[in-house]
Design an enzyme around this catalytic site. Structure first.
Site, PDB file in Angstrom:
ATOM      1  N   ASP A 476       0.832  -1.211   0.000  1.00  0.00           N
ATOM      2  CA  ASP A 476       0.000   0.000   0.000  1.00  0.00           C
ATOM      3  C   ASP A 476       0.869   1.265   0.000  1.00  0.00           C
ATOM      4  O   ASP A 476       2.072   1.210   0.306  1.00  0.00           O
ATOM      5  CB  ASP A 476      -0.885  -0.039   1.260  1.00  0.00           C
ATOM      6  CG  ASP A 476      -2.187   0.725   1.091  1.00  0.00           C
ATOM      7  OD1 ASP A 476      -2.308   1.498   0.134  1.00  0.00           O
ATOM      8  OD2 ASP A 476      -3.081   0.546   1.946  1.00  0.00           O
ATOM      9  N   ASP A 546     -10.625   1.952  -3.536  1.00  0.00           N
ATOM     10  CA  ASP A 546     -11.177   1.686  -2.205  1.00  0.00           C
ATOM     11  C   ASP A 546     -12.696   1.753  -2.225  1.00  0.00           C
ATOM     12  O   ASP A 546     -13.339   1.537  -1.202  1.00  0.00           O
ATOM     13  CB  ASP A 546     -10.633   2.693  -1.187  1.00  0.00           C
ATOM     14  CG  ASP A 546      -9.336   2.206  -0.569  1.00  0.00           C
ATOM     15  OD1 ASP A 546      -8.889   1.100  -0.926  1.00  0.00           O
ATOM     16  OD2 ASP A 546      -8.757   2.927   0.263  1.00  0.00           O
TER      17      ASP A 546
END
Ligand code: DGJ
Length: 779
Positions: A476, A546
């Protein structure tokens, strides 16, 4: 195929040609890029050359002996500053004497049978031939090398440049683009894909009429704000017909794509590293390499261009042991738990995952340091003993014993100020010493310009990946750059930070992917903030957004598909209400969208009803049967209104299609599903999965059939719902590929006039998945 005819160079792929020549004044003139032309001699190229007699208007003449040439009005391979070309330049240098004029003239060319490697950046593999042209600016002793690589069957040409300073004085390189395309007209539409966190890849079409249009990122990453993939097409290009150029960059940092229409109606496209806040100091003998730009031309519409891009990315960008491998179905812990994880909970959820057929369990954020929220511990990559009292290895072994592989989340490029790493190395972050810093998600970016930091991260991550049987890593990166400054670099190199960071990142990824060739890495940057070809050279898949809302995802995934294959787009089925939009969508719609690409779940399976778990079990079983096609098949966007998609296996024996309805339009109930990519003359079986609907889905319409009145949500309603199921429509058709591609009239959708098994229950956000299988004989 690359050929030289006297002063001309011809680059050919299966369906496209790219042609340039050396002008009498020695600049490189761009002659053509488009549909393949048959060229067998210099003579054949002549009509492609503009017939200049006198330069237009008050433009500057480059050379009095050639009054016909003004660089402002020539189609060039390299636009420079100071010799008459006033359009957006390819290269911009400030010389030691303060001048920024450059005059790069042809020196020599060669055709290489293997490609010249790029030392600092990743690049496409499997090329066939390379054209290397050297240009020299003699007055300043600077060399510019242009590299063109040809990928025949993918209809792809790549371009990049290397600038070498031979001058004893240092130069400042303020811009070096990767590609430039000069067109003689401006009859184009520029398509860009812009957005933000949870809202990636919104398609925008601009009719190019005049002036300068820029698509660029300045976040330090390729960014969700403006993906580096863009298209140039004709006004009437559709999914299935018309001309289109697909253009992308193998780069993960700040990028720049500019389209400029000149005063004379010509159009220039350049793309490369964003020149904003970019300046490289090159001492004598030093060189700078620009990233590789990829260009695909098709005269058969957007789908054809996308399909070529997809194959090219699968074969020449993604590499390593996962390159053509089917990707596992995973359960990710994030939305079900956020930071509130512990061994017990994870094991419970993993057991539920195993039962429904999931293959890989991924522990997302929250497992290390004292990570109870996003304010601390990034940098401290040791497990939190409060959450994992028996350690990481113990958890992994337990998950393996359940029968699942284990994956882990990391964000190695970042550090929280509240961390041991920051306390011991406060000078390892991108920050201006002694100044207040802007913060993003309470974290700072580690200074990857500093090789010591890259070495440290290589060691720390290696230790973590070796500490247990880790099969997958979600990498990430959750903030954009501010306070752009490397304490490691001297003050005259601070404009190099953005690019040096990316070089450091690639070095780190190269170290780790070489050391752990079998780990499946998934890229992520707050979702799609770094969805690009550079990352895909190291990580075979990327978390697309997301936003897990099926409706938003349908748009996001479809728009990624213009430039990226389904095999790299990672999607999850999440819970309802959706955590990003609070929208409720049917479970099968969430799956029907997520299965086009890499399927995962991000939902608390341990909390789901048996009915939902049964449905998920069926979804996963079906996905396993068709996984290869969902991940690596040929994908078609058919109809934008009803999200009609179709994905077809390589042998055209097997296909799946989807229809998704955003909002019901009363009495618009005769929908068609349109297939693509089938064999016209073969016979196929077209069918759907027959469903049974819970009677509660019809609300108090139950009273139109019930002999006694049933109050909604009453106990009686629950009891009836247990025993009475409403039959879903069945589609079961045997016909030819040509008919399926013409369109299948589906069972009519519900429209207030009654319901039975011949009516499609098709409310807002409803969708259907259809299966198409080749049959040997007509039934
Ligand atoms: C952002 C990612 O995109 C999410 O999927 C999740 O991993 C969080 N970070 C964790 O902090």
């Amino acid at each position: 195929m690359i050929r030289q005819y006297d002063q001309c160079f011809v680059l050919e792929t299966a369906h496209s040609s790219y042609i340039l020549r050396i002008l009498p004044t020695k600049q490189l003139e761009h002659l053509y890029y488009g549909k393949k032309l048959t060229i067998t001699s210099c003579q054949d190229i002549v009509p492609l050359i503009e017939q200049h007699a006198f330069a237009p208007g008050n433009t500057n003449i480059y050379d009095e002996e050639h009054p016909e040439y003004s660089l402002e009005d020539m189609r060039l391979e390299v636009g420079t500053i100071g010799k008459g070309d006033i359009r957006v330049p390819f290269v911009e240098i400030i010389h030691d004497d303060g001048s920024s004029t450059n005059d790069f003239l042809y020196h020599d060319a060669k055709i290489n049978t293997t490609r010249t490697p790029i030392n600092t950046l990743p690049y496409a593999t499997n090329n066939q031939e390379e054209l290397e042209i050297t240009l020299v600016d003699e007055a300043y002793d600077v060399t510019l090398k242009l590299y063109y690589n040809v990928y025949d069957k993918y209809d792809m040409i790549t371009r990049r440049a290397v600038l070498i300073n031979n001058n004893k004085n240092a130069i400042r390189l303020n811009r070096l683009m990767s590609t430039q395309l000069d067109f003689s007209t401006h009859d184009f539409v520029l398509t860009t894909f812009n957005g933000s966190w949870t809202d990636e890849m919104n398609r925008h079409d601009y009719v190019v009429e005049s002036g300068l249009h820029i698509n660029a990122s300045f976040t330090g990453s390729s960014s969700s704000r403006a993906n580096p993939f863009v298209m140039l097409s004709n006004k009437h290009t559709s999914e299935d017909a018309g001309e289109v150029y697909g253009l992308n960059l193998i780069y993960s940092g700040n990028h720049y794509e500019a389209v400029e229409v000149s005063s004379y109606g010509k159009m220039r496209f350049v793309s490369g590293i964003n020149p904003q806040n970019f300046s490289f100091l090159l001492a004598q003998g030093e060189q700078f390499e620009s990233p590789e730009a990829v260009m695909c031309y098709s005269d058969r519409g957007f789908n054809d261009m996308s399909q070529h891009m997809h194959k090219f990315i699968n074969d020449c960008i993604v590499r390593g042991s996962w390159q053509h491998q089917e990707r596992p179905i995973l359960l990710n812990s994030w939305e079900a738990n956020y930071f509130k994880i512990n061994e017990q909970k994870l094991i419970k959820q993993a057991k539920a995952a195993k039962k429904v057929g999931i293959e890989l369990f991924v522990m997302d954020d929250g497992w290390f340091g004292k990570r109870d929220n996003d304010q601390s511990s990034l940098g401290d990559w040791q497990y939190d003993p409060k959450k994992l009292p028996h350690g990481l290895k113990h958890l992994v072994d337990k998950i393996n014993a359940i029968g699942l592989d284990f994956g882990i989340w990391v964000e190695p490029e970042m550090v929280n100020v509240d961390s041991n790493l920051y306390r011991s190395h406060p000078n390892w972050t991108i920050a201006i010493p002694g100044h207040g810093q802007s913060e993003g998600r309470h974290q700072r970016i580690l200074d990857l310009c500093n090789p010591e930091v890259v070495d440290y991260l290589t060691k720390v991550m290696s230790k973590l990946f070796e500490s247990a049987d880790i099969k997958y890593v979600k990498w990430d990166m959750n903030r954009t750059f501010s306070d752009i400054y490397s304490p490691y670099l001297p003050s005259d190199k601070q404009q190099e930070v953005f690019h040096r960071y990316i070089i450091g990142l690639y070095k780190l990824l190269d170290n780790l992917t070489k050391a752990f060739p079998d780990i499946l890495f998934e890229g992520c940057a707050s979702g799609g903030n770094r969805f690009d070809l550079g990352m895909l050279c190291f990580m075979p898949q990327i978390w697309a957004s997301d936003n897990t809302d099926a409706l938003c995802r349908a748009r996001i995934q479809k728009n990624y598909s213009y430039g990226y294959p389904l095999s790299v787009i990672s999607n999850h089925v999440s819970s309802t209400l959706n955590h990003q939009t609070l929208r409720t969508t049917p479970l099968n719609t969430r799956y029907n969208v997520a299965c086009f690409g890499i399927l995962g779940y991000e939902i608390n399976l341990a909390d789901l009803s048996n009915e939902a778990l049964e449905e998920i079990t069926k979804q996963i079983a079906a996905y396993k049967v068709h996984r290869k096609t969902f991940q690596f098949g040929t994908f078609y966007r058919v109809n934008q209104v009803l999200h009609n998609w179709c994905v077809v296996s390589d042998d055209q024996k097997d296909a799946m299609g989807m229809l998704l309805q955003e909002l019901v339009l009363p009495h618009h109930q005769y929908h068609q599903f349109i297939a693509r990519g089938l064999k016209e003359d073969s016979h196929y079986h077209f069918f759907n999965e027959a469903k049974q609907y819970n009677v509660k889905l019809f609300g108090d319409l139950i009273n139109t059939a019930s002999p006694v009145h049933i109050k909604q949500d009453s106990l009686a309603h629950q009891v009836v719902a247990k025993f009475v199921k409403m039959p879903g429509e069945v589609e079961d058709i045997h016909t030819t590929g040509s008919v399926l591609m013409q369109g299948v009239g589906l069972k009519q959708a519900f429209s207030a006039n009654g319901y039975n098994e011949n009516v499609r229950y098709f409310q807002d956000f409803a969708s259907r998945l259809y299966f198409i299988e080749e049959e040997s004989e007509m039934k």
